[in-house]
Design a protein around this motif. Structure first.
Motif, PDB file in Angstrom:
ATOM      1  N   GLU A 113       0.833  -1.220   0.000  1.00 45.52           N
ATOM      2  CA  GLU A 113       0.000   0.000   0.000  1.00 45.52           C
ATOM      3  C   GLU A 113       0.862   1.263   0.000  1.00 45.52           C
ATOM      4  OE1 GLU A 113      -2.705  -0.351   3.279  1.00 45.52           O
ATOM      5  OE2 GLU A 113      -3.886  -1.915   2.302  1.00 45.52           O
ATOM      6  N   ILE A 114       1.883   1.244  -0.848  1.00 45.91           N
ATOM      7  CA  ILE A 114       2.757   2.411  -1.000  1.00 45.91           C
ATOM      8  C   ILE A 114       2.053   3.424  -1.907  1.00 45.91           C
ATOM      9  CG2 ILE A 114       5.028   3.224  -1.723  1.00 45.91           C
ATOM     10  CD1 ILE A 114       4.995   1.229   0.680  1.00 45.91           C
ATOM     11  N   LYS A 115       1.824   4.616  -1.382  1.00 42.00           N
ATOM     12  CA  LYS A 115       1.110   5.645  -2.140  1.00 42.00           C
ATOM     13  C   LYS A 115       2.045   6.626  -2.845  1.00 42.00           C
ATOM     14  CE  LYS A 115      -2.766   3.970  -0.639  1.00 42.00           C
ATOM     15  NZ  LYS A 115      -3.572   3.118  -1.546  1.00 42.00           N
ATOM     16  N   ALA A 116       3.334   6.499  -2.592  1.00 39.87           N
ATOM     17  CA  ALA A 116       4.301   7.416  -3.189  1.00 39.87           C
ATOM     18  C   ALA A 116       4.380   7.203  -4.704  1.00 39.87           C
ATOM     19  CB  ALA A 116       5.675   7.205  -2.565  1.00 39.87           C
ATOM     20  N   PRO A 117       4.656   8.291  -5.471  1.00 42.52           N
ATOM     21  CA  PRO A 117       4.841   8.125  -6.915  1.00 42.52           C
ATOM     22  C   PRO A 117       6.082   7.285  -7.227  1.00 42.52           C
ATOM     23  CG  PRO A 117       5.450  10.345  -6.222  1.00 42.52           C
ATOM     24  CD  PRO A 117       4.826   9.690  -5.034  1.00 42.52           C
ATOM     25  N   VAL A 118       6.076   6.691  -8.402  1.00 40.64           N
ATOM     26  CA  VAL A 118       7.159   5.781  -8.803  1.00 40.64           C
ATOM     27  C   VAL A 118       7.840   6.327 -10.061  1.00 40.64           C
ATOM     28  CG1 VAL A 118       7.732   3.437  -9.550  1.00 40.64           C
ATOM     29  CG2 VAL A 118       5.944   3.790  -7.817  1.00 40.64           C
ATOM     30  N   ILE A 119       9.159   6.353 -10.009  1.00 43.27           N
ATOM     31  CA  ILE A 119       9.967   6.687 -11.192  1.00 43.27           C
ATOM     32  C   ILE A 119      10.670   5.400 -11.630  1.00 43.27           C
ATOM     33  CG2 ILE A 119      11.771   8.171 -12.161  1.00 43.27           C
ATOM     34  CD1 ILE A 119       9.397   9.714 -11.045  1.00 43.27           C
ATOM     35  N   PRO A 178       3.465  16.867  -8.604  1.00 45.14           N
ATOM     36  CA  PRO A 178       2.950  15.569  -9.064  1.00 45.14           C
ATOM     37  C   PRO A 178       1.881  15.711 -10.143  1.00 45.14           C
ATOM     38  CG  PRO A 178       2.008  16.139  -6.928  1.00 45.14           C
ATOM     39  CD  PRO A 178       3.053  17.157  -7.214  1.00 45.14           C
ATOM     40  N   THR A 179       1.832  14.730 -11.024  1.00 42.70           N
ATOM     41  CA  THR A 179       0.840  14.712 -12.103  1.00 42.70           C
ATOM     42  C   THR A 179      -0.529  14.258 -11.611  1.00 42.70           C
ATOM     43  OG1 THR A 179       2.574  14.173 -13.704  1.00 42.70           O
ATOM     44  CG2 THR A 179       0.317  13.770 -14.391  1.00 42.70           C
ATOM     45  N   ALA A 180      -0.537  13.236 -10.739  1.00 38.17           N
ATOM     46  CA  ALA A 180      -1.788  12.552 -10.378  1.00 38.17           C
ATOM     47  C   ALA A 180      -2.904  13.477  -9.897  1.00 38.17           C
ATOM     48  CB  ALA A 180      -1.509  11.468  -9.350  1.00 38.17           C
ATOM     49  N   PRO A 181      -2.640  14.467  -9.025  1.00 38.77           N
ATOM     50  CA  PRO A 181      -3.759  15.308  -8.583  1.00 38.77           C
ATOM     51  C   PRO A 181      -4.318  16.217  -9.676  1.00 38.77           C
ATOM     52  CG  PRO A 181      -1.904  15.437  -7.056  1.00 38.77           C
ATOM     53  CD  PRO A 181      -1.408  14.786  -8.300  1.00 38.77           C
ATOM     54  N   LEU A 182      -3.522  16.460 -10.716  1.00 38.07           N
ATOM     55  CA  LEU A 182      -3.914  17.432 -11.739  1.00 38.07           C
ATOM     56  C   LEU A 182      -4.538  16.816 -12.983  1.00 38.07           C
ATOM     57  CD1 LEU A 182      -0.780  19.796 -11.819  1.00 38.07           C
ATOM     58  CD2 LEU A 182      -2.771  19.923 -10.311  1.00 38.07           C
ATOM     59  N   PHE A 183      -4.016  15.679 -13.399  1.00 37.76           N
ATOM     60  CA  PHE A 183      -4.284  15.224 -14.768  1.00 37.76           C
ATOM     61  C   PHE A 183      -4.603  13.744 -14.798  1.00 37.76           C
ATOM     62  CE2 PHE A 183      -3.044  14.560 -19.298  1.00 37.76           C
ATOM     63  CZ  PHE A 183      -3.753  15.617 -19.867  1.00 37.76           C
ATOM     64  N   ASP A 184      -5.625  13.399 -15.565  1.00 43.21           N
ATOM     65  CA  ASP A 184      -6.007  12.000 -15.766  1.00 43.21           C
ATOM     66  C   ASP A 184      -5.323  11.506 -17.037  1.00 43.21           C
ATOM     67  OD1 ASP A 184      -7.351   9.607 -16.554  1.00 43.21           O
ATOM     68  OD2 ASP A 184      -9.048  10.148 -15.287  1.00 43.21           O
ATOM     69  N   GLN A 185      -4.335  10.623 -16.858  1.00 44.11           N
ATOM     70  CA  GLN A 185      -3.554  10.154 -18.012  1.00 44.11           C
ATOM     71  C   GLN A 185      -4.411   9.357 -18.983  1.00 44.11           C
ATOM     72  OE1 GLN A 185      -0.593  11.120 -18.561  1.00 44.11           O
ATOM     73  NE2 GLN A 185       0.642  11.253 -16.711  1.00 44.11           N
ATOM     74  N   GLU A 186      -5.395   8.655 -18.463  1.00 48.12           N
ATOM     75  CA  GLU A 186      -6.212   7.797 -19.320  1.00 48.12           C
ATOM     76  C   GLU A 186      -7.101   8.615 -20.253  1.00 48.12           C
ATOM     77  OE1 GLU A 186      -9.184   3.927 -18.892  1.00 48.12           O
ATOM     78  OE2 GLU A 186      -8.032   4.655 -17.177  1.00 48.12           O
ATOM     79  N   THR A 187      -7.746   9.646 -19.699  1.00 51.66           N
ATOM     80  CA  THR A 187      -8.657  10.469 -20.518  1.00 51.66           C
ATOM     81  C   THR A 187      -7.959  11.685 -21.105  1.00 51.66           C
ATOM     82  OG1 THR A 187      -9.374  11.745 -18.581  1.00 51.66           O
ATOM     83  CG2 THR A 187     -10.623   9.750 -19.123  1.00 51.66           C
ATOM     84  N   GLY A 271       4.728  18.585 -19.993  1.00 48.85           N
ATOM     85  CA  GLY A 271       5.610  18.293 -18.879  1.00 48.85           C
ATOM     86  C   GLY A 271       5.921  19.478 -17.994  1.00 48.85           C
ATOM     87  N   ARG A 272       5.214  20.590 -18.176  1.00 44.58           N
ATOM     88  CA  ARG A 272       5.482  21.786 -17.378  1.00 44.58           C
ATOM     89  C   ARG A 272       4.488  21.869 -16.213  1.00 44.58           C
ATOM     90  NH1 ARG A 272       5.632  26.551 -21.662  1.00 44.58           N
ATOM     91  NH2 ARG A 272       5.733  27.770 -19.727  1.00 44.58           N
ATOM     92  N   LEU A 273       4.469  20.826 -15.408  1.00 46.92           N
ATOM     93  CA  LEU A 273       3.539  20.791 -14.288  1.00 46.92           C
ATOM     94  C   LEU A 273       3.828  21.872 -13.263  1.00 46.92           C
ATOM     95  CD1 LEU A 273       4.117  17.521 -15.122  1.00 46.92           C
ATOM     96  CD2 LEU A 273       2.236  17.307 -13.512  1.00 46.92           C
ATOM     97  N   GLU A 274       5.103  22.280 -13.168  1.00 42.23           N
ATOM     98  CA  GLU A 274       5.446  23.302 -12.183  1.00 42.23           C
ATOM     99  C   GLU A 274       4.697  24.606 -12.423  1.00 42.23           C
ATOM    100  OE1 GLU A 274       8.723  23.311 -15.348  1.00 42.23           O
ATOM    101  OE2 GLU A 274       7.497  21.863 -14.265  1.00 42.23           O
TER     102      GLU A 274
END
Length: 640
Positions: A113-119, A178-187, A271-274
């Motif tokens: 149950e690791i919630k951290a992002p993965v590179i 992080p990307t996850a809170p902002l953007f849905d990669q699937e849609t 890729g300019r999430l910042e």
């Protein structure tokens, strides 16, 4: 709209590097720290620190090397659970290690149950077979499709110092931006909470409220977020980019909300999430895209027996918002209008307990102004911080001091024998199947039903009660399930929040009456022990059935409270019960029950008080007598 990096409030990022044996974990860390390829490296490195100035965001990184051996699995799990981000390695010259990502490692992270992002990092790029022709995108696209926790993928070579710094730059970026809170990669679309936050920011920047950001407003937004103005040519270019892809993104007045959202989706895709994170953080949002705590601080301190209530200023603001969103001016908010009202909040706050089903609605599910204000009153009573947050989300620009006031302490109300509160909370006790839920439903206009479903958790309803003197009070009824009473009373301060308590029993059931009486004694005892005694009433429900009332009036009288209020929800005979509840709350010094122990304690205190008074009087008489004697003696001596 150039992107300038603004980090979150983090002071360190913990990067845990994992992967199969001999995939290059230790060499990758050593090369990044020393900026050179190590000739020899120990099997597992100690924690390695990259200083704040290593990357532009000025946040230091702690790199944690790990062993993949079976005997170290426990320590590995501990490190992973402390990780801010996970770097998962495979060796470019060992295809089996790439396969192990999907057959073991990524599933292991989920199991833990690791919630951290993965590179995902392909190491030893310099050793890969020259005949290997698949691109990283071809290899990783299906894996990233299956495992959404992967933030990004990169290949590197510690031996050739190729893209080594970039590995940990992306790791840092995955935490700070992080990307996850902002953007849905699937849609390939912005996520709803991100859209809501950006919409609120757009509205705040649209000073002339014409649904478009003109050049001046765009420039002011740019300066606020990035500390640098846009040149006229840059503004023209921004609008051109939007209009080429999205005609409705720009109109004669400027950049529309649609165009504003499109720009941020474009930044993220590139890729300019910042850039988007900088905007969100400048307007007070945290990593979950909710307003940060400093924006929601309430400067008041309150005792357990004090509440927060909305000020008249906040009430007038809320009435104005209601009028604005009541588009058809029919005096109620339809579901779509309520959704639009909260479209700048992270989510609609009233779609979950305890606010869902808490107020009276029309047969079509619409919300009147009274019901709308009742929801706000309930939220302010139960969770002032949540109430303040949602006030700000929908446009309230003042601070908490102008939105809330703290009520007077209940202990003071009892001494003054009156209360100044506009919102009363009533705890509803009673045995199972006594009619508690039916009473609550009747308070918010729900029809009577013969079907019995026991309540398993606290349930709140709220409505306005009109008093005989023409005053209006907001009454909150909180049903306490019988099984939860013991747990409630285990908290010594549990009755502090209660203005009045009612004890509902089935008037046709002797056992129901006995149990209600026992509950009353439990509450009375708690009030006597803690000093948080509350006015109490008996409610004899189901009065349409054959009534059992043996001794109940005497029992109530013995405990110092009024005779039961008889009601029949089925027959629609409520006997002004809600007005009586409010009246009891308005007179906080009356109807406070006393147990036998409490009565004896009261008699003892009265006796002690009278005794002390007698002693005081006797002492005073003695003092006066002594003074008189001394005066007499002095006169006698003088005359002789």
């Amino acid at each position: 709209m150039p992107g300038s990096s603004t980090s979150s409030s983090r002071t360190n990022i913990r990067v845990v590097v994992v992967g199969d044996r001999a995939t290059g974990k230790s060499s990758l860390i050593a090369a990044a720290a020393s900026e050179s390829f190590p000739i020899q490296v120990q099997p597992v490195l100690p924690p390695t620190r990259l200083p704040p100035d290593f990357y532009p965001d000025n946040v230091p990184l702690t790199l944690i090397d790990t062993s993949s051996s079976l005997e170290n699995r426990g320590k590995l799990a501990e490190e992973l659970k402390r990780a801010d981000v996970v770097v998962l390695t495979y060796a470019c010259d060992q295809p089996a290690t790439l396969k192990r990502l999907t057959t073991f490692w990524l599933y292991e992270l989920r199991r833990l149950e690791i919630k951290a992002p993965v590179i995902v990092v392909g190491c030893k790029l310099d050793k890969r077979d020259e005949e290997y022709h698949m691109s990283l995108e071809q290899v990783m696209a299906p894996i990233m499709q299956q495992f959404r926790e992967i933030e990004t993928c990169i290949e590197c070579s510690a031996a050739n110092m190729l893209q080594v710094p970039e590995v940990f730059y992306y790791a840092q970026k995955a935490v700070l931006h992080p990307t996850a809170p902002l953007f849905d990669q699937e849609t390939q679309t912005l996520k709803p909470r991100c859209v809501r936050a950006l919409k609120r920011i757009f509205i705040l920047c649209d000073h002339d409220m014409d649904d478009a950001l003109n050049d001046e407003e765009l420039n002011e937004f740019q300066v606020r977020c990035f500390n640098a103005p846009l040149q006229p040519a840059e503004i023209v270019e921004v609008k051109r980019v939007v209009q080429e892809k999205l005609g409705e993104g720009v109109n004669d007045l400027g950049l529309t909300l649609t165009g504003f959202l499109y720009l941020h989706a474009l930044f993220i895709e590139k890729g300019r999430l910042e850039t988007t994170w900088t905007v969100l953080r400048k307007f007070g949002y945290d990593d979950e895209i909710k307003l940060r705590d400093p924006y929601l601080s309430i400067p008041f301190k309150k005792a357990p027996d004090q509440n927060m209530e909305l000020t008249s200023e906040a009430m007038e603001f809320l009435k104005g918002v209601f009028s604005t969103y009541d588009g058809d001016k029919d005096g109620v908010l339809q579901y779509s209008e309520l959704v639009e009202l909260f479209s700048t909040a992270p989510e609609s706050p009233w779609e979950e307990a305890p606010y869902k089903d808490a107020v009276d609605r029309t047969p079509m599910g619409c919300l009147s102004l009274s019901g709308y204000l009742c929801e706000w009153a309930l939220m302010t009573l139960l969770n002032p911080n949540q109430s303040l947050a949602n006030l700000i989300y929908i446009g309230y620009n003042c601070d908490a001091a102008s939105a809330f006031h703290v009520t007077r302490r209940r202990s003071v109300d009892r001494k003054k024998q009156r209360t100044e509160r506009d919102v009363h909370q009533c705890f509803v006790f009673g045995p199972k199947n006594a009619g508690k839920s039916t009473l609550l439903k009747s308070f918010v206009g729900r029809p009577f039903s013969e079907n019995y479903r026991p309540t398993s958790s606290d349930w709140y309803v709220v409505n306005v009660v009109n008093q005989a003197a023409g005053t209006r009070k907001t009454l909150v009824l909180r049903e306490i399930p019988e099984d939860e009473v013991k747990n409630l009373l285990s908290d010594k301060k549990s009755l502090a929040a209660c203005d009045v308590a009612v004890f509902v029993y089935d008037s046709s059931d002797e056992n129901s009456l006995k149990r209600a009486s026992e509950l009353l004694k439990d509450v009375a005892r708690q009030g006597e022990e803690t000093g948080f005694g509350v006015p109490c009433l008996f409610i004899a429900a189901k009065d349409d059935l054959d009534s059992y009332s043996n001794g109940i009036k005497d029992s109530a009288k013995d405990m110092g409270i009024d005779a039961p209020v008889h009601v029949s929800v089925k027959e629609r005979d409520l006997n002004n019960v809600f007005q009586r509840i409010v009246l009891a709350a308005d007179r906080p010094h009356l109807n406070i029950p006393e147990t036998e122990v409490g009565q004896n304690r009261k008699l003892y205190r009265h006796f002690v008080s009278r005794s002390l008074m007698f002693v005081s009087v006797a002492a005073a008489v003695a003092v006066v007598g002594l003074a008189a004697y001394r005066s007499y003696a002095a006169k006698k001596n003088t005359s002789s």
